[in-house]
Scaffold this motif. Structure first.
Motif, PDB file in Angstrom:
ATOM      1  N   ILE A  34      24.544   6.957 -16.396  1.00 57.84           N
ATOM      2  CA  ILE A  34      24.651   7.258 -15.176  1.00 57.84           C
ATOM      3  C   ILE A  34      24.592   6.099 -14.238  1.00 57.84           C
ATOM      4  O   ILE A  34      25.281   6.128 -13.073  1.00 57.84           O
ATOM      5  CB  ILE A  34      23.572   8.465 -14.760  1.00 57.84           C
ATOM      6  N   GLU A  35      23.804   5.216 -14.472  1.00 57.45           N
ATOM      7  CA  GLU A  35      23.401   3.936 -13.599  1.00 57.45           C
ATOM      8  C   GLU A  35      24.434   2.710 -14.041  1.00 57.45           C
ATOM      9  O   GLU A  35      24.290   1.632 -13.774  1.00 57.45           O
ATOM     10  CB  GLU A  35      22.121   3.303 -14.205  1.00 57.45           C
ATOM     11  N   ARG A  61      26.803  14.036 -19.103  1.00 58.53           N
ATOM     12  CA  ARG A  61      28.208  14.413 -19.191  1.00 58.53           C
ATOM     13  C   ARG A  61      28.946  14.085 -17.935  1.00 58.53           C
ATOM     14  O   ARG A  61      28.562  14.238 -16.827  1.00 58.53           O
ATOM     15  CB  ARG A  61      28.259  15.681 -19.769  1.00 58.53           C
ATOM     16  N   PRO A  62      30.255  13.483 -17.909  1.00 57.56           N
ATOM     17  CA  PRO A  62      30.635  13.124 -16.740  1.00 57.56           C
ATOM     18  C   PRO A  62      30.757  14.152 -15.793  1.00 57.56           C
ATOM     19  O   PRO A  62      30.595  13.956 -14.400  1.00 57.56           O
ATOM     20  CB  PRO A  62      32.064  12.556 -17.118  1.00 57.56           C
ATOM     21  N   GLU A  79      28.475  16.600 -10.593  1.00 56.44           N
ATOM     22  CA  GLU A  79      27.628  17.768  -9.845  1.00 56.44           C
ATOM     23  C   GLU A  79      26.200  17.475  -9.488  1.00 56.44           C
ATOM     24  O   GLU A  79      25.739  17.455  -8.448  1.00 56.44           O
ATOM     25  CB  GLU A  79      27.556  18.986 -10.804  1.00 56.44           C
ATOM     26  N   TYR A  80      25.748  16.752 -10.290  1.00 53.62           N
ATOM     27  CA  TYR A  80      24.328  15.803 -10.041  1.00 53.62           C
ATOM     28  C   TYR A  80      24.278  14.858  -8.678  1.00 53.62           C
ATOM     29  O   TYR A  80      23.539  15.280  -7.941  1.00 53.62           O
ATOM     30  CB  TYR A  80      23.890  15.181 -11.358  1.00 53.62           C
ATOM     31  N   TRP A 133      19.328  23.457  -5.617  1.00 54.74           N
ATOM     32  CA  TRP A 133      18.936  22.268  -6.586  1.00 54.74           C
ATOM     33  C   TRP A 133      18.284  22.881  -7.740  1.00 54.74           C
ATOM     34  O   TRP A 133      18.419  22.552  -8.862  1.00 54.74           O
ATOM     35  CB  TRP A 133      17.828  21.273  -5.911  1.00 54.74           C
ATOM     36  N   ILE A 134      17.447  24.104  -7.449  1.00 57.26           N
ATOM     37  CA  ILE A 134      17.026  24.723  -8.580  1.00 57.26           C
ATOM     38  C   ILE A 134      17.679  25.487  -9.449  1.00 57.26           C
ATOM     39  O   ILE A 134      17.712  25.415 -10.807  1.00 57.26           O
ATOM     40  CB  ILE A 134      15.809  25.629  -8.005  1.00 57.26           C
ATOM     41  N   ARG A 135      18.800  26.208  -8.879  1.00 51.68           N
ATOM     42  CA  ARG A 135      19.786  26.783  -9.649  1.00 51.68           C
ATOM     43  C   ARG A 135      20.576  25.705 -10.714  1.00 51.68           C
ATOM     44  O   ARG A 135      20.947  25.803 -11.695  1.00 51.68           O
ATOM     45  CB  ARG A 135      20.800  27.421  -8.878  1.00 51.68           C
ATOM     46  N   PHE A 136      20.784  24.354  -9.958  1.00 57.37           N
ATOM     47  CA  PHE A 136      21.581  23.381 -10.993  1.00 57.37           C
ATOM     48  C   PHE A 136      20.512  23.065 -12.068  1.00 57.37           C
ATOM     49  O   PHE A 136      21.197  22.829 -13.129  1.00 57.37           O
ATOM     50  CB  PHE A 136      21.894  22.207  -9.827  1.00 57.37           C
TER      51      PHE A 136
END
Length: 378
Positions: A56-57, A230-231, A236-237, A257-260
């Motif tokens: 991710i970084e 995962r891409p 989405e993040y 955010w909680i649902r995610f």
């Protein structure tokens, strides 16, 4: 001021209940499973989390390469920078995993800064100090245009107070479900952005630590870092984090955010269960093959690694079976002669992949992809 934890909807409660049920089933299965299987699964999942969170970084190291680095392999073809980032993150994750049952535990400024030093100490500079709150502004730039700040952290003068408030919240028990609290801790920390660098990985690691402290499953079996890496999920993040605004605005509704995160917990639980089941079926297929081929059953460990991860190194097989160097070399040579394995590379860098006579029954099971269900879609 911190983000308030939103109330869960009926659908959220249903999804959370499904997550709890899946984790309970997996916990019971693990208790009755030989440690040889579960140790390998946990090592793979730890490596997958490290690889994904680093990716991710922008630090790209495959999961199987991370496994090799964790095993102490020196001849892994990765850059010096990626090697350093991988080993630093693995060191921090190992410590986090060790805290799961620590009796006299509490969150503190010292603990968080020590974890940050493990992660960023090799990058410590006067401008970007490791293991201490930042003393200047911090920005998350737009990946398409680094001249644009997608997010600006709160003023550095407010960081000590915000972190003191967060640490008090971490040590309190507000009655919310531990997985919900872990998701909120992630959001709180990444939004405060208390360090000059490494805030994303630290926030994901704090979530993993809180899951570890919950004690239901080992953290490597519940962490969502691999899922986040995962891409499509990474996109989405970032979208969820960007939805919070370009500056620190904690007085807002964060139900999405909680649902995610509940989706992440649910699908990661599906993924772990699927890999656990697939690993067992592969092992059964290999044992059946060994029985009909006259192979020593210990060799199935090497073949199992190849089926599940694509390759095996001599050192990993040696350590997994408690063999001498000579025994491991002899077994791998015999498997190569039988065309079950084929060597790639020379001397220390050598590893083994599936040979032309590797049992197709095992490969077929290992290579069959699974489908993930979105718990919010009927």
């Amino acid at each position: 001021m911190l983000f308030p934890t939103p109330a869960l909807s009926q659908i959220d409660e249903r999804v959370l209940g499904e997550i709890d049920s899946m984790r309970d089933v997996l916990r019971r299965q693990l208790r009755s499973t030989p440690s040889k299987w579960t140790d390998g699964l946990r090592k793979y999942l730890t490596a997958d989390a490290v690889a994904a969170s680093n990716s991710i970084e922008g630090f790209k190291v495959s999961t199987v390469d991370v496994e090799d680095l964790m095993d102490g392999e020196r001849d892994v073809e990765v850059s010096d920078e990626n090697r350093a980032e991988t080993l630093a993150y693995q060191q921090m994750m190992t410590y986090i995993q060790s805290l799961h049952d620590y009796a006299d535990f509490s969150y503190s400024k010292g603990l968080l800064n020590a974890l940050h030093w493990m992660l960023q100490g090799h990058r410590h500079t006067a401008r970007k100090p490791a293991g201490q709150w930042r003393r200047g502004p911090v920005y998350v730039t737009d990946p398409r245009d680094p001249s644009i700040a997608a997010y600006t952290g709160p003023d550095p003068d407010t960081v000590p107070g915000l972190m003191a408030e967060l640490i008090d919240w971490l040590n309190a028990d507000d009655g919310d479900h531990p997985l919900v609290r872990a998701a909120m801790a992630h959001l709180q920390l990444v939004s405060i952005h208390p360090w000059a660098d490494g805030n994303g990985r630290m926030s994901r690691s704090l979530q993993t630590l809180m899951i570890a402290r919950e004690g239901v499953l080992a953290p490597e079996l519940s962490s969502i870092e691999a899922w986040l890496g995962r891409p499509g999920n990474t996109w989405e993040y970032y979208r969820e984090l960007n939805a919070r605004g370009a500056t620190y605005l904690p007085d807002q509704q964060v139900s999405s955010w909680i649902r995610f995160n509940l989706t992440a917990y649910h699908q990661q639980s599906q993924t772990v269960q699927g890999r656990f089941d697939r690993s067992g079926r592969v092992w059964t297929a290999l044992v059946d093959f060994a029985g009909s081929s006259g192979l020593d059953e210990r060799m199935m460990t090497a073949l199992h690694d190849v089926a599940m991860t694509g390759r095996v190194r001599r050192s990993r097989y040696e350590h997994a079976e408690g063999l001498s160097l000579q025994q491991a070399q002899r077994d791998l040579r015999d498997l190569t002669t039988a065309q079950l394995l084929q060597p790639i590379g020379r001397t220390r860098a050598r590893y083994y992949t599936a040979g032309p006579r590797f049992p197709e029954s095992a490969l077929g099971v290992a290579r069959t992809p699974m489908s993930l269900r979105n718990p919010y879609v009927d």
